[in-house]
Design an enzyme around this catalytic site. Sequence first.
Site, PDB file in Angstrom:
ATOM      1  N   ASP A  76      -1.279   7.100   6.127  1.00  0.00           N
ATOM      2  CA  ASP A  76      -2.424   6.460   5.664  1.00  0.00           C
ATOM      3  C   ASP A  76      -3.138   5.734   6.561  1.00  0.00           C
ATOM      4  O   ASP A  76      -2.637   4.326   6.853  1.00  0.00           O
ATOM      5  CB  ASP A  76      -2.079   5.302   4.334  1.00  0.00           C
ATOM      6  CG  ASP A  76      -3.236   4.654   3.249  1.00  0.00           C
ATOM      7  OD1 ASP A  76      -4.297   4.684   4.475  1.00  0.00           O
ATOM      8  OD2 ASP A  76      -2.686   3.690   3.088  1.00  0.00           O
ATOM      9  N   TRP A 121       0.796  -1.039   0.098  1.00  0.00           N
ATOM     10  CA  TRP A 121       0.388   0.080  -0.007  1.00  0.00           C
ATOM     11  C   TRP A 121       1.125   1.036   0.130  1.00  0.00           C
ATOM     12  O   TRP A 121       0.516   2.328  -0.701  1.00  0.00           O
ATOM     13  CB  TRP A 121      -1.428   0.343   1.188  1.00  0.00           C
ATOM     14  CG  TRP A 121      -2.545  -1.085   1.419  1.00  0.00           C
ATOM     15  CD1 TRP A 121      -1.915  -2.109   1.563  1.00  0.00           C
ATOM     16  CD2 TRP A 121      -3.178  -1.334  -0.657  1.00  0.00           C
ATOM     17  NE1 TRP A 121      -3.259  -3.155   1.138  1.00  0.00           N
ATOM     18  CE2 TRP A 121      -3.891  -2.128  -0.146  1.00  0.00           C
ATOM     19  CE3 TRP A 121      -3.448  -0.129  -0.929  1.00  0.00           C
ATOM     20  CZ2 TRP A 121      -4.920  -2.532  -1.067  1.00  0.00           C
ATOM     21  CZ3 TRP A 121      -4.286  -0.157  -2.285  1.00  0.00           C
ATOM     22  CH2 TRP A 121      -5.241  -0.980  -2.164  1.00  0.00           C
ATOM     23  N   LYS A 163     -12.275  -1.337   6.791  1.00  0.00           N
ATOM     24  CA  LYS A 163     -12.260  -2.380   7.618  1.00  0.00           C
ATOM     25  C   LYS A 163     -12.719  -2.132   8.978  1.00  0.00           C
ATOM     26  O   LYS A 163     -12.953  -2.559   9.580  1.00  0.00           O
ATOM     27  CB  LYS A 163     -10.732  -1.604   7.935  1.00  0.00           C
ATOM     28  CG  LYS A 163      -9.685  -1.698   5.992  1.00  0.00           C
ATOM     29  CD  LYS A 163      -9.459  -2.482   6.107  1.00  0.00           C
ATOM     30  CE  LYS A 163      -8.664  -2.411   4.129  1.00  0.00           C
ATOM     31  NZ  LYS A 163      -7.894  -3.287   3.381  1.00  0.00           N
TER      32      LYS A 163
END
Length: 368
Positions: free
Chosen positions: A179, A102, A203
Site C-alpha cells: 500500500d 493503516w 497524497k
Amino acid sequence: MRKIFNFSAGPAVLPEVVLQQAREEMLDWHGSGMSVMEMSHRGKEFMTIAQQTEQDLRDLANIPDHYKVLFLQGGASGQFAMVPMNLLGNKKHADYVHTGQWSEKAIAEASSYCQVHIAASAEKSAFNSVPAIDQWQISQDTAYVHYTPNETIGGVEFQWTPDLSMIAGGSSDIPLVADMSSDFLSRPFDINKFGLIYAGAQKNVGPAGLVIVIVREDLLRIDPLSGTPTMYRYKTHAKNDSMYNTPPTYAIYIMGLVMRWLKQLGGLSAIEQRNLTKAKLIYDLIDASQFYRCPVVTPDRSRMNIPFTLVDAALDSIFLQQAEARGLIQLKGHRSVGGMRASIYNAMPVEGVQTLVTFMQEFEKNHA
C-alpha cells in the site's frame, strides 16, 4: 501565487502549475469545446488523456509491459478487500506486516476473507520503527505478503524494499503487495520486486477519488474468491483498460498533468532529492532542539509525514493559531496521536518547508 502552505495529510497540496493549467483548460480542453468533466470516457478526447497518463506513469516508474496499470475507485481502503478477494486463489492464509494504523485496517479487512498471519509487528516499539527484516516470519503456503511502506499517521517509513527470499519461510515466488498511498512516486522504486502495489492518488499524484493499481499479469490468472462482485475483480478492469464502467475521469486528467510535471522536474530521482532536502530541514531543526521531539527512530523516519510534539502540549493550540496566521495550515496531528504533523508530499515546495522551519525556530525562541 498562493498565500498559504498546505501541510494536509490528504487530500493534499497539488503543484501550482498543474492547478493553473487545469484552470486554463476548465471550459475547453485543447479546442474540443468541452471540459474534461463533460467528456465521454470512451470518446477519443478522454481516451487520449487516459492513455498518455498511463504511458507517462510507465515512463516515470519504469513499469514493464507484463504489469497492468489500473485506474480504479474506492480508495486504498477498497483495496484492503480487493487484494485478498483477487490474490488468495485456493489458499487460506495471507501474511501482513503490522506497522501502524493503516496496516491495521488492511489486516482487519483481510481477516474477513482469510486467516491472517502477522509476519512482523512494530507494536513493541509503539509503532515508532519498522520491524527489521530478520524479525519477519512468513507462514507456510501464504498467498502473498502485504506491507505499508509509509504509515501516514505515525510517520514511519521503510527505507528499503523487503526481499522475501531472505526471510524465514519466504520465497521470491511469493507476491509482495504494498500500500504505497502516501509515498507513491516520491522516490524511485523497482516494480519488479512487487506482485502488486496500490496507491490512493490524493497524497502525491492527484485529487481524491482515484486509486492506482499496478499488478503483475500472472496474478490476474488467479480465480477471485467465489462471490466476488464483477467490479471487485482485477480481471474485469484489466480486460477493459479501466473502462469497464465510468472511471474517475477528472482525477485521471489531473494525475496526467502531475505526471508531466514530474517528468519536467527530472523524474523520480529528482523529486527524491527534493524530498530529502525538505525532510532534512525539519528533522535537523527537531534534532537540534529541546523544545520539539519526533517520536520515530531516525532510520525509519518518513520523508512524507513528519510527526512532532512540543515540550508542553498546552502550547499546541497557540502553535497552530500562530502558524495559521503565517499561512501554515493543516499542521494538527492526527486525532489518535495528537501533537503536530507536517505532510510534505511531492508538491510541497522547499519554500514552504523553509517558512515552517523559520516559524518553528521563532516559536521556540518565544516560548521555551
